[in-house]
Design a protein around this motif. Structure first.
Motif, short mmCIF file in Angstrom:
data_model
loop_
_atom_site.label_atom_id
_atom_site.label_comp_id
_atom_site.label_asym_id
_atom_site.label_seq_id
_atom_site.Cartn_x
_atom_site.Cartn_y
_atom_site.Cartn_z
N GLU A 113 1.41 -1.94 0.28
CA GLU A 113 -0.38 0.32 0.07
C GLU A 113 0.91 1.46 -0.15
N GLY A 114 1.90 1.60 0.83
CA GLY A 114 3.07 2.04 0.39
C GLY A 114 3.55 2.38 -0.80
N LEU A 115 3.20 2.17 -1.33
CA LEU A 115 3.90 3.04 -3.05
C LEU A 115 2.74 3.56 -3.69
N LEU A 116 1.27 3.42 -2.99
CA LEU A 116 -0.20 3.71 -3.54
C LEU A 116 -0.29 4.92 -2.93
N ARG A 117 -0.39 4.58 -1.06
CA ARG A 117 -0.47 5.64 -0.17
C ARG A 117 -0.15 5.36 0.59
N THR A 118 -0.51 6.78 1.52
CA THR A 118 0.76 6.64 3.29
C THR A 118 -0.75 6.90 4.34
N VAL A 143 2.88 2.80 14.87
CA VAL A 143 2.74 3.92 14.93
C VAL A 143 4.24 4.02 14.63
N PRO A 144 4.80 4.12 13.38
CA PRO A 144 6.16 5.17 13.83
C PRO A 144 5.84 7.02 14.69
N LYS A 145 6.93 7.21 14.40
CA LYS A 145 7.33 9.26 15.79
C LYS A 145 6.17 9.55 14.27
N ASP A 146 6.64 9.87 13.42
CA ASP A 146 5.84 10.86 12.13
C ASP A 146 4.66 10.26 12.39
N GLY A 147 4.03 9.28 12.68
CA GLY A 147 2.08 8.83 12.53
C GLY A 147 2.24 8.17 11.05
N MET A 148 3.32 8.25 10.32
CA MET A 148 3.21 7.71 8.84
C MET A 148 2.88 6.43 8.82
N LEU A 149 1.76 5.64 8.43
CA LEU A 149 1.42 4.29 7.80
C LEU A 149 2.38 3.91 6.84
N ARG A 150 3.24 2.75 6.49
CA ARG A 150 2.95 2.70 4.93
C ARG A 150 2.65 1.21 4.81
N ASN A 151 1.43 0.79 4.96
CA ASN A 151 1.02 -0.11 5.47
C ASN A 151 1.50 -0.81 4.08
N LEU A 152 1.54 -2.56 4.37
CA LEU A 152 1.09 -4.07 4.20
C LEU A 152 0.15 -4.34 4.07
N ALA A 153 -0.92 -4.64 3.23
CA ALA A 153 -2.30 -4.55 3.26
C ALA A 153 -2.36 -6.35 3.21
#
Length: 351
Positions: free
Chosen positions: A239-244, A264-274
């Motif tokens: 998913e991270g290739l399409l949206r964060t 959840v990373p410190k920056d709050g950005m999840l690069r999901n592998l759904a």
């Protein structure tokens, strides 16, 4: 093109020229559930190789600005024991200044009409709603005939150390000659679940080959016995290739747990592998557990976490290692279909 009864806005199919306005709208509008988030889109794609999507925008009559947008995804799934077309309502955003003026209801009506026009009158209309999103729940009650029991959603962080190698089986990527076995295994494991896809070697190969941005988006890992039999399989979407997914706020208990678990990373950005689907053959739960941990290690550079939504009755649940303190949320699916939804039938939520 359609307009609301007061003429304050019109609806039309979205075009590529609307992309910037939709992105700006998304930045203003977070999901209203228990864990508010907003999506940052990196690439706009149509479907996932097996589905097709339709985007719609609401445009203000006075200045032509985009004040709302939404998406409809058309595909096929199992519903009450039959293979049926579905229309998934998603990606709804309405500008804060234009809420409670019928924009969301009009966007829902447009997508339901489009689903029936595109897929036929027996289409199963669906919408996933996060726990705590009272506005979306109230809106769905206007068209839904039923709601599923809440399914568990959990983002599992990647491993920082390699797991112990499994004994008695091998974990690796799926080979082309194994497409038939993997398709049968996934289909059989989820055969009685509402909303599950039915896989064939052709559809699984088409799904794996879908690469709209260049790099592969979809991946398939398997646990294999010494004789070559597939014991467990997991299908992933990078998913991270399409949206964060940007987490804007977490409940206090989740925030405290996250300081230790670092979901959840410190920056709050999840690069999901759904996770599209995750299955194992009867009696081989240990193979599924090893596959899950190996995936958390092998794909550690491709995403911040594995994101999975499962029915709480799904036998895969023990593999996920969910504890009372694990940061989770839940998803309820609003359904519009006949015959009525059976509450005893398990659910395989569509991504």
């Amino acid at each position: 093109m359609t307009s609301d009864s007061n003429g304050a806005f019109t609806l039309r199919a979205a075009t590529p020229s609307d992309s910037e306005a939709i992105d700006q709208l998304s930045r203003l509008s977070a999901d209203g559930g228990a864990v508010p988030y907003r999506l940052h889109t990196h690439a706009r794609v149509d479907g996932d190789g097996l589905t097709r999507s339709h985007a719609v925008v609401a445009v203000a009559a006075d200045d032509g600005s985009v004040i709302g947008s939404a998406r409809l995804t058309i595909g096929e799934c199992r519903y009450e024991g039959e293979y049926r077309p579905y229309g998934m309502l998603g990606s709804l955003v309405v500008h804060p200044d234009h809420r409670r003026h019928g924009v969301a209801a009009s966007l829902a009506r447009w997508r339901i009409d489009e689903a029936e026009r595109s897929a036929g009158p027996d289409v199963v209309v669906l919408a996933d709603i996060q726990r705590g999103n009272t506005g979306s729940t109230a809106a769905a009650r206007r068209w839904a005939t039923a709601f599923t029991e809440p399914c568990l959603t959990t983002p599992t962080p990647m491993l920082t150390r390699a797991p112990r190698p499994p004994r008695g089986f091998e974990i690796r990527s799926l080979r082309d000659d194994e497409l038939p076995e993997a398709a049968i295994g996934a289909t059989m494991a989820l055969a009685d679940y509402n909303f599950a896809r039915t896989w064939t070697p052709a559809s699984l190969g088409q799904w794996l080959g879908w690469a709209p941005t260049g790099p592969a988006i979809h991946h398939y890992r398997v646990a294999v016995s010494p004789s070559g039999a597939i014991l467990a399989g997991i299908a992933l979407r990078q998913e991270g290739l399409l949206r964060t997914m940007e987490i804007l706020r977490m409940p206090r208990t989740m925030r405290l747990a996250n300081t230790v678990l670092r979901v959840v990373p410190k920056d709050g950005m999840l690069r999901n592998l759904a996770v599209e689907h995750f299955w194992f053959t009867p009696g081989r739960l240990e193979a599924a557990r090893a596959l899950w941990n190996d995936t958390r290690w092998t794909f550690r550079d491709r995403g911040s976490n594995l994101l999975i939504t499962v029915d709480r009755r799904n036998p895969i649940l023990p593999v996920l290692g969910v504890r009372p303190w694990t940061p989770t949320t839940s998803i309820t699916t609003a359904v519009r279909a006949a015959p009525p939804l059976s509450p005893d039938r398990l659910v395989a939520p569509l991504e």
